[in-house]
Design a protein around this motif. Structure first.
Motif, short mmCIF file in Angstrom:
data_model
loop_
_atom_site.label_atom_id
_atom_site.label_comp_id
_atom_site.label_asym_id
_atom_site.label_seq_id
_atom_site.Cartn_x
_atom_site.Cartn_y
_atom_site.Cartn_z
N THR A 12 0.89 -82.90 32.59
CA THR A 12 0.30 -82.23 31.42
C THR A 12 0.44 -80.73 31.62
N TYR A 14 -0.22 -76.81 32.22
CA TYR A 14 -1.20 -75.93 32.86
C TYR A 14 -0.51 -74.63 33.18
N ILE A 252 -12.69 -79.05 31.73
CA ILE A 252 -11.32 -78.53 31.63
C ILE A 252 -11.04 -77.63 32.83
N SER A 652 -9.25 -69.78 22.67
CA SER A 652 -7.99 -69.60 23.38
C SER A 652 -7.98 -68.26 24.12
N ARG A 668 -4.03 -71.78 29.60
CA ARG A 668 -4.04 -73.24 29.64
C ARG A 668 -2.63 -73.82 29.58
N LEU A 670 -0.54 -73.48 27.14
CA LEU A 670 -0.27 -73.94 25.79
C LEU A 670 0.30 -72.81 24.94
N ILE A 676 -4.39 -78.34 16.96
CA ILE A 676 -4.06 -79.37 17.94
C ILE A 676 -5.35 -80.04 18.42
N LEU A 678 -6.54 -81.95 22.03
CA LEU A 678 -6.15 -82.25 23.41
C LEU A 678 -6.84 -83.54 23.87
N ASN A 680 -6.27 -86.75 27.29
CA ASN A 680 -5.43 -87.07 28.45
C ASN A 680 -4.43 -88.18 28.11
N GLU A 691 2.25 -88.45 21.62
CA GLU A 691 2.14 -87.00 21.64
C GLU A 691 2.90 -86.40 20.47
N THR A 715 -1.97 -83.62 21.61
CA THR A 715 -1.35 -82.87 22.71
C THR A 715 -1.93 -83.36 24.03
N TYR A 717 -3.23 -83.42 27.71
CA TYR A 717 -3.84 -82.39 28.55
C TYR A 717 -4.74 -83.07 29.57
#
Length: 758
Positions: A12, A14, A252, A652, A668, A670, A676, A678, A680, A691, A715, A717
């Motif tokens: 994912t 990062y 997170i 953000s 993040r 992104l 979006i 997020l 998992n 996705e 998405t 994450y």
């Protein structure tokens, strides 16, 4: 999910570089080049957050008495550049665009038009804002207020307004006849003001900056340092480098609490090295902090039973009450219950508890991840419980430290911005000004939204901010703004709240803090309070964006004079002409807190206003620190049903509150638009989604109203199971106005149940 802070999930996104570094420099440069700021912006940044300089509007983190060469962060620079843009949004702009047309613009594009330059009145016949004069605006607003029941009006305060402005604003409200004084704290840290006061008698944190030099353990809960208070990373880096153990609990994995490359360290910048901040990073389930804390407490009590010498018995006997009830609750709570509610295992929690039991001096730090829940007050109380067990409040290197967002949101409460009459200087105002202030409790943010829906709120005056877009349940509440009798917006740039117009609507432009404020006695300084309860003076030096701008104190005074009956003790013109006289009023109102206010205004590092709980004086009903038992193991409204998830709203890296500087969420990993959701990868598969698929989120809290946000792209994450994340304020329509902390009424932005519709 990895426990070590430096272990990331590779499947994912990062951010690989950590907070700070060249990415931070690049982020500042992008806004600098895109915004075309005025020539003095670099000089403003040079003295930003330094004694005698300009205090940043971006966050409330403290300003050290010995500043770094550059005492600003990426987001602080963005905020200053955004304020000092050369772009202008004047009458010619509004002549070209109707309000209906502007409603389709993005939040970023609205603010990117630049600084408002002239007072404006909305014309319903043309659907446009049109230029007016200050005299016409004040007269019409005053007439509108005189025609209304004061208790049907609301005076809102953004967290950026100075102590001087805030004092005059609350004085005006109470002279007019109401306590409807919500501020941005109602949406973020009011849970602290109420919940923390209930257990230790202080509505603010107990730490000062020097405590971070003396602690040997820091526990972080629900706070994103890298984005929301990046200058805090300097003391955290120093703490980590000297061996302080930092443990983070957050759903997170935020880059700033993983590692940090100091932009002011030439070696780290040249070699690309970074300091690991958190030793352990536990991705607690949203709302699971109470259970995680009970797990830590349970193990600490077990160690006391096994070996003794763990609890600070002398402190507990002298200063607390309630230990026996907590001990019984911890014993009857099973590890299976703790693991289920927290999303963490016993094996993850026990080492943290054992490290805590060995630590000499511990600080508990938290942010909105703890406060914005239905049972947020109880989450804070549980963190206090853990600290009290070993006497970690009221001695050097210890304490509880909520990290505030807005630059003066804490200070506004200090000088009377509150809906609670028992916290307001009612008797002082009666004595000083011959007033008869109302004793009825005023409206919180939630109650304002409810009043808009039921029609009992008739007028709204906003001292900065973007209230209509920042509150919860926005899709339900926004149509009600059109039914107001009066709406007054004091602002620096155009935002969405200004476009929800009624027939009697005014848009009044003000100076920003970095601009020179010239009044009758010359240039004026203002002041604000930081997260660590220090008061700082701020002096703007830049040429105002327009000769038509007025300062916030001048606007408040202008409206007050046009509204109130004459009172020889309300010297509005004198106060606007010399802000030191307003500081004299503040000192007269709270002499113990603000003694020698004007003389101490430029104290390096600010002057400390004091905190009784730091001195182990507990201003609670019992006169002791209260050890409490939570009503449940989760801070959520209840257990999730089948197919339900907990929604966490996020800001953000390219954002400050509702202000969106751009579309990169660099920290993040992104780089996308803001629509979006997020989740998992395993949750994506279990839900039968893919996705990039477009979905709709629907609120699962059933109160007879359907709430949804459509057009969100799935998405992948790294998040806990049954957890979703989406951006604030885009996801705000999903949060019911009725879903809030029980004590403070802070909306549950971090704990709303939702379903996914493909």
């Amino acid at each position: 999910m990895a426990d070590r802070a430096d272990e990331q999930r590779e499947d994912t996104p990062y951010y690989r570089e950590g907070a700070g570094g060249w990415g931070s420099v690049e982020g500042m440069a992008k806004v600098l080049l895109g915004e075309t700021p005025s020539a003095g912006v670099l000089d403003t940044l040079r003295v930003q957050n330094k004694p005698g300089g300009h205090m940043c509007t971006s966050c409330a983190w403290t300003k050290p008495k010995d500043p770094h060469p550059f005492e600003f962060c990426e987001n602080g620079a963005k905020a200053t550049i955004w304020d000092l843009t050369t772009a202008r949004c004047g009458p010619d702009f509004f002549a070209k665009h109707t309000v209906t047309e502007l409603l389709d613009w993005t939040d970023h594009d609205l603010e990117a038009e630049g600084r408002l330059t002239h007072p404006l009145r909305f014309n319903p016949a043309t659907d446009r804002y049109e230029e007016t004069t200050w005299d016409e605006a004040f007269a019409a607003i005053g007439a509108g207020l005189r025609a209304l029941d004061p208790k049907s009006t609301v005076f809102y305060t953004s967290g950026r307004a100075s102590l001087e402005t805030s004092y005059l604003w609350q004085l005006f409200a109470r002279a007019y006849g109401h306590n409807n004084l919500p501020d941005s704290s109602n949406m973020c840290h009011e849970t602290t003001s109420v919940g923390l006061k209930r257990v230790i008698g202080s509505s603010v944190g107990t730490c000062v900056l020097e405590d971070f030099d003396q602690c040997d353990m820091i526990l972080f809960f629900g706070q994103n340092t890298g984005t929301n208070s990046p200058r805090f990373l300097h003391p955290l880096q120093q703490a980590a480098q000297r061996g302080c153990r930092i443990v983070t609990f957050n759903p997170i994995r935020e880059a700033g609490l993983v590692k940090f490359r100091n932009p002011q360290n030439p070696v780290q910048m040249a070699l690309g090295t970074a300091t690991q901040i958190s030793e352990t990073y536990l991705q607690v389930r949203p709302g699971g902090d109470i259970a995680a804390l009970i797990g830590l407490i349970k193990r600490v009590l077990e160690l006391e039973d096994e070996d003794g010498g763990i609890l600070d018995h002398a402190f507990l006997r002298e200063h607390t009450q309630g230990l026996d009830d907590l001990r019984a609750f911890a014993r009857q709570t099973t590890w299976a219950q703790i693991e289920s509610a927290s999303g963490l295992t016993r094996a993850q929690l026990v080492p943290v508890a054992e490290a805590y039991a060995r630590a000499r001096a511990v600080i508990g730090v938290y942010g909105m991840g703890l406060t914005q829940h239905v049972h947020g007050s109880h989450s804070i109380a549980m963190l206090v419980n853990l600290l009290l067990l070993r006497g970690n409040i009221g001695r050097p290197g210890t304490g509880i430290s909520p990290v505030r967002g807005h630059s003066n949101v804490q200070g506004q409460r200090t000088v009377g911005i509150t809906e609670k009459p028992e916290l307001a200087p009612i008797e002082q105002l009666r004595t000083m000004f011959g007033l008869n202030p109302p004793k009825e409790t005023g409206h919180t943010t939630v109650e304002v939204a409810q009043g808009l829906l039921d029609g009992t709120v008739r007028a709204f005056l906003s001292l900065g901010g973007n209230f209509a877009h920042a509150i919860s349940d926005t899709a339900r509440v926004q149509p009600a703004w059109r039914d107001l009798a009066l709406n007054v917006q004091i602002a620096t740039k155009l935002n969405r709240s200004h476009l929800l117009t009624c027939e009697n609507q005014w848009l009044l432009p003000c100076l920003v803090r970095a601009e020179e404020d010239i009044q009758a006695t010359g240039p004026q300084a203002v002041s604000m309070e930081d997260s660590l309860s220090h008061i700082h003076g701020s002096l703007g030096r830049r040429t105002p964006a327009s000769g038509m701008l007025r300062s916030e104190p001048a606007i408040v005074a202008g409206i007050a004079k046009a509204t109130l009956d004459p009172n020889p003790r309300l010297l509005w013109d004198d106060w606007v002409g010399d802000y030191s006289k307003v500081r004299d009023l503040i000192e007269q109102t709270w002499p113990d807190t603000f003694g020698d206010f004007n003389a101490r205004l430029t104290t390096p590092g600010g002057f400390y206003r004091g905190n009784a709980a730091r001195d182990r004086q507990w201003k609670t009903e019992s006169g002791r620190a209260e050890i409490t038992v939570p009503p449940a193991l989760t801070s959520l409204i209840g257990e999730l049903g089948s197919g339900e998830y907990t929604l966490v709203t996020l800001r953000s890296n390219d954002q400050f509150n509702t202000t969106v500087y751009g579309y990169s969420d660099r920290l993040r990993g992104l780089k996308t638009d803001r629509m979006i959701v997020l989740m998992n990868p395993e949750e994506i598969a279990r839900a039968g989604l893919r996705e990039g698929q477009e979905v709709r989120l629907v609120c699962a809290h059933d109160d007879g109203h359907r709430r949804e946000v459509a057009g969100l792209k799935v998405t992948a994450y790294d998040l806990p199971d049954r957890c979703l994340a989406a951006y604030y304020p885009e996801a705000n329509p999903l949060v019911p106005v009725s879903l809030h902390d029980g004590l403070s009424k802070t909306p549950a932005y971090k704990g709303t149940p939702v379903r996914i519709e493909a």
